[in-house]
Each structure stands twice: as structure tokens, then as C-alpha cells.
Scaffold this motif. Structure first.
Motif, short mmCIF file in Angstrom:
data_model
loop_
_atom_site.label_atom_id
_atom_site.label_comp_id
_atom_site.label_asym_id
_atom_site.label_seq_id
_atom_site.Cartn_x
_atom_site.Cartn_y
_atom_site.Cartn_z
N LYS B 95 0.87 -1.19 0.00
CA LYS B 95 0.00 0.00 0.00
C LYS B 95 0.89 1.23 0.00
N SER B 96 0.81 2.00 -1.07
CA SER B 96 1.75 3.11 -1.25
C SER B 96 1.00 4.35 -1.72
N ASN B 97 1.59 5.53 -1.47
CA ASN B 97 1.00 6.73 -2.05
C ASN B 97 1.48 6.94 -3.49
N GLY B 98 2.39 6.10 -3.94
CA GLY B 98 2.83 6.13 -5.34
C GLY B 98 3.84 7.21 -5.67
N HIS B 99 4.16 8.06 -4.68
CA HIS B 99 4.99 9.23 -4.97
C HIS B 99 6.40 8.85 -5.44
N SER B 100 6.92 7.75 -4.92
CA SER B 100 8.29 7.37 -5.31
C SER B 100 8.32 6.18 -6.25
N LEU B 101 7.15 5.78 -6.78
CA LEU B 101 7.10 4.63 -7.68
C LEU B 101 7.47 5.05 -9.10
N ARG B 102 8.74 5.26 -9.29
CA ARG B 102 9.27 5.71 -10.58
C ARG B 102 10.73 5.27 -10.67
N GLY B 103 11.25 5.28 -11.90
CA GLY B 103 12.67 5.05 -12.11
C GLY B 103 13.18 3.77 -11.46
N ARG B 104 14.31 3.90 -10.80
CA ARG B 104 14.99 2.73 -10.23
C ARG B 104 14.15 2.06 -9.15
N THR B 105 13.49 2.86 -8.33
CA THR B 105 12.66 2.28 -7.27
C THR B 105 11.57 1.39 -7.86
N LEU B 106 10.94 1.87 -8.91
CA LEU B 106 9.88 1.10 -9.56
C LEU B 106 10.44 -0.19 -10.15
N ARG B 107 11.57 -0.07 -10.83
CA ARG B 107 12.15 -1.27 -11.46
C ARG B 107 12.59 -2.29 -10.40
N ARG B 108 13.17 -1.77 -9.32
CA ARG B 108 13.57 -2.70 -8.24
C ARG B 108 12.35 -3.42 -7.67
N LEU B 109 11.27 -2.67 -7.48
CA LEU B 109 10.06 -3.28 -6.92
C LEU B 109 9.55 -4.40 -7.83
N LYS B 110 9.55 -4.13 -9.13
CA LYS B 110 9.05 -5.13 -10.07
C LYS B 110 9.99 -6.34 -10.13
N GLU B 111 11.29 -6.07 -10.20
CA GLU B 111 12.25 -7.16 -10.43
C GLU B 111 12.60 -7.92 -9.16
N GLU B 112 12.75 -7.20 -8.05
CA GLU B 112 13.23 -7.86 -6.83
C GLU B 112 12.09 -8.38 -5.95
N ILE B 113 10.96 -7.71 -5.99
CA ILE B 113 9.87 -8.06 -5.07
C ILE B 113 8.71 -8.74 -5.79
N ASP B 114 8.37 -8.26 -6.98
CA ASP B 114 7.27 -8.80 -7.77
C ASP B 114 6.01 -8.97 -6.92
N PRO B 115 5.49 -7.86 -6.37
CA PRO B 115 4.29 -7.99 -5.54
C PRO B 115 3.09 -8.43 -6.36
N PHE B 116 2.15 -9.05 -5.68
CA PHE B 116 0.89 -9.42 -6.34
C PHE B 116 0.20 -8.17 -6.86
N VAL B 117 0.17 -7.14 -6.02
CA VAL B 117 -0.42 -5.88 -6.45
C VAL B 117 0.12 -4.74 -5.59
N VAL B 118 0.22 -3.58 -6.19
CA VAL B 118 0.52 -2.36 -5.43
C VAL B 118 -0.75 -1.52 -5.40
N GLU B 119 -1.17 -1.17 -4.20
CA GLU B 119 -2.38 -0.35 -4.05
C GLU B 119 -1.96 1.09 -3.83
N VAL B 120 -2.35 1.95 -4.75
CA VAL B 120 -1.88 3.33 -4.74
C VAL B 120 -3.04 4.28 -4.42
N SER B 121 -2.76 5.29 -3.60
CA SER B 121 -3.81 6.22 -3.18
C SER B 121 -3.97 7.37 -4.18
N LEU B 122 -5.23 7.62 -4.51
CA LEU B 122 -5.58 8.76 -5.36
C LEU B 122 -6.54 9.64 -4.55
N HIS B 123 -6.31 10.95 -4.57
CA HIS B 123 -7.10 11.84 -3.71
C HIS B 123 -8.07 12.72 -4.48
N GLY B 124 -8.05 12.64 -5.76
CA GLY B 124 -8.96 13.47 -6.55
C GLY B 124 -8.67 13.28 -8.01
#
Lengths: 91, 330
Positions: B95-124
Motif C-alpha cells: 500500500k503506497s502513495n505512489g509518490h516514489s514509484l518511478r525510475g529505479r525504485t519502480l524497477r527494483r520493486l518489479k524485479e526484486e519483489i514482484d508484488p501481487f499488487v501495489v495499491e496506490v492512493s488517489l485523492h482526486g
């Protein structure tokens, strides 16, 4: 036809737990949930990328009171179904 | 055997099947209605603590592990902790606010963790509303860019939103945004009190008109309260799986029945989850209360009811006591 020497393992996107005498499988790629009964759970637990199909059969024969021929045939069919369902692959 | 039956079994037989772990209360946004108790103090869980805890969870047949916060990705050891969850075969949700889900962090998350799903908050559905709630200028535009990158990277993600009086006029726009990125959107109709009991976030609760707007939008399947999403609705004598098949853990090892039901039932620095889970009078009480809630609701009451939120608001998890107006209107 399944080779007795073949070794199977869960596919990389598969997550599962044995809950009591059942297995719950999640295939992450397709967000699919599969539930197996007690025998299916036993088989899946044995598919650990180390045991061959022959060794899985021997382990099951120790657990269940069933003749070798029937179990061998059922195991081959079940492994084929698991492979078709995207749950396991050959190691 | 169906998954539904297994889910029923976890509720009825108290099989720990789902854990939500708040790794940190630090965050790179500053949401107006954040429910975290930022004043809570204690000894943070270490990597070794998480290793033991996750190992125990796996041995208890727990399948679902959600890493939350605060913002879990700002925890300095997020990737090491999440990797332990992956290695132990959990179905991982982030569960993330998505603010840092970009670039290297995003690629590491996909490649190293491979979560079932990332739940991102949208406020409007507009920068004006989203940034007003996050109190970080530019967070909306950055999130949209991150959504593009997440889609391109093939990360499985869904979008969560809490309905507020500031964004209730943008419901259609938020669903349109979700559709644009091919992600499901789940809307929680309730702003909840802060975990320290502070009721001020409720000032931002959606108006009755906003709630009617949400429910008349024809997307009621997408309206889910925060604690409800882990398991399908099950035929059980209990109202929910809080403390029966699920738990929540804060960054200091305090264990609760659910992220919404902040009644401490143990601490992982003092006892393992195995010990906390079995023979625990506090958990037994929660399980008993869950049955009582179910019985009371069967006699008539609000269709959507969260005993944890009710306890935070009224001191009692049992329906029948005055609830916040927005809950009453449902």
C-alpha cells in the motif's frame, strides 16, 4: 505422458499455503485463485524442485492406502492438470 | 474445495491467513486526514524481527502479507523486508502513495519483489483537489506520470481512494482516470478517526450528498472499507475476519485485530505471533465481539459496518450506538 524422472516445481508467480488439509494457490499473473483438496495439497507440497515424480509417488504411497498402479496413473493425470493450469513447471 | 470455503474456514477456525504490517509512519506526503498515530512511540521492528515474524506467519499458513505505512517505500530497509516476504512465498500487497514509484525504485520493486499488487492512493481527479489533500504541490502530476511508468513497466496496481467532502464532486473523474490506466479503483466511503482517537479527520468526511453520489454512480462493487478487502464476503457466524483470520502490526511491533480495530492484543518484541495468536484472552474477546456484531446486525442495522471504526468513534464495537453521521446515512 509424465516421465518418472521428471522434477516439478511451482511456477515463479505461484504462491500457495496448505491450510489444514487443503491448499490455496494464487497465480499472480492472472490473479487466479485455485483450491485443492487434501490429496492435491499433499502432492503440491512434494513438488519442491528436488523430488522426481517417482519419489513423489513413493512419498504418497506412504501416506495413502492405495495401489501403486492407480496412484501412478492419478498422479500423472494430476501433474498434467497442474501444468496446464499454469501452477507447476518442470525444474 | 473452493477458495470461498477456505476463507470461511479461516474465519471460523481462527486460522491466521492475512497480515497487514505498517513498516513506518514516515511519509513523503502529508495527507490532511491521515489516520496514523504519529505520536506513537516504541522500539521499531528490525530486519531480524521481521525475518522471525514472517517465518512464524508462514508456518501458521498465513498467505496474504500487506506492507503498509506511513509510506512503506521510505523505510530504509523496505526492499530487504519485502524480499523476505517474497522468499517466504507470501502473496504480497504494497500500500503506497505512489509518490516514489518511478525510475529505479519502480524497477527494483518489479524485479526484486514482484508484488501481487501495489495499491496506490488517489485523492482526486484534479491537481487542485489531490494536492490540497496531500499538502504536497505537484503530487498529482507526479502520480499521473508514475501511473504511466508503472503501466509501461507491467506492475500490477490498483487505485484506492477515500471519499471526502473535497473530492466527492470528482468521483466520475477518478473512475475515468483509473480506467485510463487500466487499474481498478476502490473507494472507501469513510474517513476514519486518527489512531490516537483524534476525531479531527472526520471534518473532511463526505457529505450525505457525496455519499449518495458515490452509491448512485452504479459502482457499489468498488466501494469497500479499508479492512474489508483481503477476503471475500463469507458465510460465517462472525461479522469479519478481524482477529480471526487477520491481524495488523504497527512499526513498533504492536499487534491489533485489524488496521481499523486498534485494540492492542500483544507486542512482537515480547511474544511471538504464535504465542499471541493462540490462547490470547484479548483476541478471544475480539472474536466473541465479532459474533455479537453479526448477531446484532442481523436484527437490523447499517449495511456496511466496521466494529473497529465504531469502537474508535463510540468506545464500543457493537452496532446500535450512535455512529458518525456518514456511517448512519449508509
Amino acid at each position: 505422458m509424465t516421465n518418472d524422472a521428471a522434477i516439478f516445481k511451482p511456477r515463479p508467480d505461484v504462491r500457495f499455503r496448505v491450510v489444514g488439509d487443503e491448499a490455496v494457490i494464487v497465480r499472480q499473473e492472472d490473479a487466479e485463485v485455485i483450491a485443492l483438496n487434501d490429496v492435491g495439497a499433499s502432492v503440491l507440497s512434494l513438488l519442491d524442485a528436488r523430488r522426481s515424480v517417482r519419489e513423489v509417488l513413493e512419498a504418497l504411497l506412504e501416506q495413502y492406502d492405495v495401489d501403486r498402479e492407480s496412484l501412478s496413473s492419478d498422479l500423472a493425470r494430476f501433474l498434467s492438470e497442474l501444468r496446464d493450469a499454469g501452477v507447476v513447471e518442470e525444474a | 474445495m473452493s477458495y470461498q470455503k477456505t476463507a470461511v474456514r479461516t474465519w471460523n477456525e481462527n486460522i491466521l491467513f492475512s497480515a497487514l504490517v505498517e513498516l513506518t509512519y514516515r511519509c513523503n506526503l502529508d495527507c490532511v486526514f491521515c489516520y496514523n498515530d504519529l505520536g506513537l512511540q516504541g522500539r521499531p521492528m528490525t530486519l531480524d524481527d521481521y525475518q522471525r515474524f514472517f517465518g512464524d506467519l508462514a508456518s501458521l499458513s498465513c498467505l496474504h502479507l500487506t506492507l503498509s505505512g506511513g509510506e512503506p517505500l521510505v523505510h530504509p530497509q523496505f526492499f530487504e523486508i519485502a524480499a523476505k516476504g517474497r522468499d517466504l512465498g507470501f502473496v504480497l500487497r504494497i500500500k503506497s502513495n505512489g509518490h516514489s514509484l518511478r525510475g529505479r525504485t519502480l524497477r527494483r520493486l518489479k524485479e526484486e519483489i514482484d508484488p501481487f499488487v501495489v495499491e496506490v492512493s488517489l485523492h482526486g481527479a484534479s491537481a487542485g483537489t489531490h494536492d490540497r489533500q496531500t499538502r504536497v504541490a505537484g503530487s498529482f502530476e507526479r502520480l499521473l506520470a508514475n501511473f504511466e511508468e508503472m503501466s509501461a513497466e507491467g506492475l500490477r496496481f490498483k487505485i484506492n481512494s477515500t471519499l471526502t467532502r473535497w473530492n466527492e464532486s470528482e468521483i466520475e473523474g477518478m473512475f475515468a482516470l483509473a480506467e485510463r490506466f487500466g487499474a481498478p479503483l476502490t473507494v472507501d466511503p469513510d474517513v476514519t478517526p486518527r489512531d490516537d482517537g483524534d476525531l479531527s479527520p472526520l471534518d473532511l468526511s463526505a457529505t450525505p450528498e457525496g455519499l449518495r453520489r458515490l452509491f448512485s454512480y452504479g459502482r457499489t462493487d468498488d466501494v469497500v472499507r479499508q479492512g474489508d478487502a483481503e477476503l471475500p464476503t463469507v458465510d460465517s457466524k462472525k461479522h469479519c475476519g478481524a482477529g480471526s483470520s487477520g491481524i495488523a502490526v504497527d512499526p513498533f511491533g504492536n499487534v491489533y485485530p485489524c488496521v481499523q480495530w486498534r485494540r492492542p492484543v500483544g507486542n512482537l518484541h515480547q511474544r511471538s505471533i504464535r504465542d499471541i495468536w493462540s490462547g490470547n484472552a484479548k483476541l478471544e474477546e475480539v472474536r466473541r465481539l465479532s459474533e455479537e456484531v453479526k448477531r446484532n446486525l442481523a436484527r437490523g442495522g447499517p449495511g456496511m459496518f466496521c466494529p473497529g471504526t465504531a469502537e474508535g468513534l463510540t468506545g464500543s464495537p457493537i452496532p446500535g450506538l450512535p455512529l458518525h453521521p456518514s456511517s448512519m446515512s449508509l
